[in-house]
Design a protein around this motif. Structure first.
Motif, PDB file in Angstrom:
ATOM      1  N   SER A 116       0.805  -1.097   0.110  1.00  0.00           N
ATOM      2  CA  SER A 116      -0.005   0.036   0.073  1.00  0.00           C
ATOM      3  C   SER A 116       0.968   1.158  -0.030  1.00  0.00           C
ATOM      4  O   SER A 116       1.799   1.292   0.829  1.00  0.00           O
ATOM      5  N   ALA A 117       0.605   2.108  -0.943  1.00  0.00           N
ATOM      6  CA  ALA A 117       1.444   3.423  -1.062  1.00  0.00           C
ATOM      7  C   ALA A 117       0.452   4.536  -1.455  1.00  0.00           C
ATOM      8  O   ALA A 117      -0.494   4.456  -2.092  1.00  0.00           O
ATOM      9  N   GLU A 118       0.892   5.767  -1.012  1.00  0.00           N
ATOM     10  CA  GLU A 118       0.072   7.160  -1.360  1.00  0.00           C
ATOM     11  C   GLU A 118       0.596   7.303  -2.865  1.00  0.00           C
ATOM     12  O   GLU A 118      -0.267   7.901  -3.642  1.00  0.00           O
ATOM     13  N   ILE A 119       1.718   7.105  -3.521  1.00  0.00           N
ATOM     14  CA  ILE A 119       2.347   7.392  -4.527  1.00  0.00           C
ATOM     15  C   ILE A 119       3.350   6.347  -5.412  1.00  0.00           C
ATOM     16  O   ILE A 119       3.561   5.442  -4.638  1.00  0.00           O
ATOM     17  N   ILE A 120       3.254   6.200  -6.493  1.00  0.00           N
ATOM     18  CA  ILE A 120       3.959   5.164  -7.044  1.00  0.00           C
ATOM     19  C   ILE A 120       5.542   5.717  -7.468  1.00  0.00           C
ATOM     20  O   ILE A 120       5.863   6.725  -8.204  1.00  0.00           O
ATOM     21  N   GLU A 121       6.176   5.072  -6.799  1.00  0.00           N
ATOM     22  CA  GLU A 121       7.695   5.283  -6.919  1.00  0.00           C
ATOM     23  C   GLU A 121       8.484   4.139  -6.936  1.00  0.00           C
ATOM     24  O   GLU A 121       8.946   3.354  -5.713  1.00  0.00           O
ATOM     25  N   VAL A 122       8.714   3.403  -8.118  1.00  0.00           N
ATOM     26  CA  VAL A 122       9.279   2.133  -8.128  1.00  0.00           C
ATOM     27  C   VAL A 122      10.511   2.066  -8.996  1.00  0.00           C
ATOM     28  O   VAL A 122      10.522   2.971 -10.067  1.00  0.00           O
ATOM     29  N   THR A 123      11.641   1.348  -8.556  1.00  0.00           N
ATOM     30  CA  THR A 123      13.038   1.495  -9.583  1.00  0.00           C
ATOM     31  C   THR A 123      13.254   0.064  -9.688  1.00  0.00           C
ATOM     32  O   THR A 123      13.373  -0.718  -8.868  1.00  0.00           O
ATOM     33  N   LEU A 124      13.721  -0.399 -11.008  1.00  0.00           N
ATOM     34  CA  LEU A 124      14.439  -1.456 -11.407  1.00  0.00           C
ATOM     35  C   LEU A 124      15.761  -1.311 -11.728  1.00  0.00           C
ATOM     36  O   LEU A 124      15.866  -0.241 -12.574  1.00  0.00           O
ATOM     37  N   GLU A 125      16.526  -1.794 -11.131  1.00  0.00           N
ATOM     38  CA  GLU A 125      17.908  -1.604 -11.170  1.00  0.00           C
ATOM     39  C   GLU A 125      19.029  -2.944 -11.510  1.00  0.00           C
ATOM     40  O   GLU A 125      18.679  -3.709 -10.605  1.00  0.00           O
ATOM     41  N   ASP A 126      19.405  -3.025 -12.555  1.00  0.00           N
ATOM     42  CA  ASP A 126      20.398  -4.261 -12.809  1.00  0.00           C
ATOM     43  C   ASP A 126      21.766  -3.944 -11.983  1.00  0.00           C
ATOM     44  O   ASP A 126      22.269  -2.976 -11.796  1.00  0.00           O
TER      45      ASP A 126
END
Length: 128
Positions: A116-126
């Protein structure tokens, strides 16, 4: 000579998150490599995924998905006591619930983690 670079994808919209979901579908995750840090509001997953974005589709890459501003985390059908458990990440879905977002991680064998989150902040890092 093959060009080598590490990828970093940042998702701040539902469409961005769909890209990360597509790159990470069929990725293998060990239960021990999933961490929720409630004080920092971070949820981290280290996974081994196929390199779907290049010509060498069978090449495996170690990556980390970082979910920020996470208020809560719930799991269903995942045995938390079995730290050797390996799961296959099938998809990442996003739902709007009131003023919050619910990010759902769907795993093999009906395993589900809901964030559950108020905003979308997602990072995919190799990783190397």
């Amino acid at each position: 000579m093959e060009k080598r670079f590490l990828k970093k994808i940042i998702a701040q919209t539902p469409k961005d998150l769909q890209v990360i979901s597509a790159f990470c579908s069929e990725a293998m995750v060990k239960l021990d490599d999933i961490k929720y840090l409630p004080k920092n509001k971070l949820f981290l997953i280290s996974l081994e995924r196929l390199n779907k974005e290049s010509k060498k589709k069978n090449k495996k890459i170690n990556s980390i998905i970082k979910f920020e501003f996470i208020d809560s985390s719930k799991s269903i059908n995942i045995n938390q006591n079995n730290t050797d458990l390996s799961l296959q990440l099938l998809a990442i879905n996003l739902f709007k619930k009131g003023s919050n977002y619910e990010i759902t991680l769907l795993f093999s064998d009906n395993g589900i983690i809901t964030l559950s989150a108020e905003i979308i902040e997602v990072t995919l890092e190799d990783q190397k």
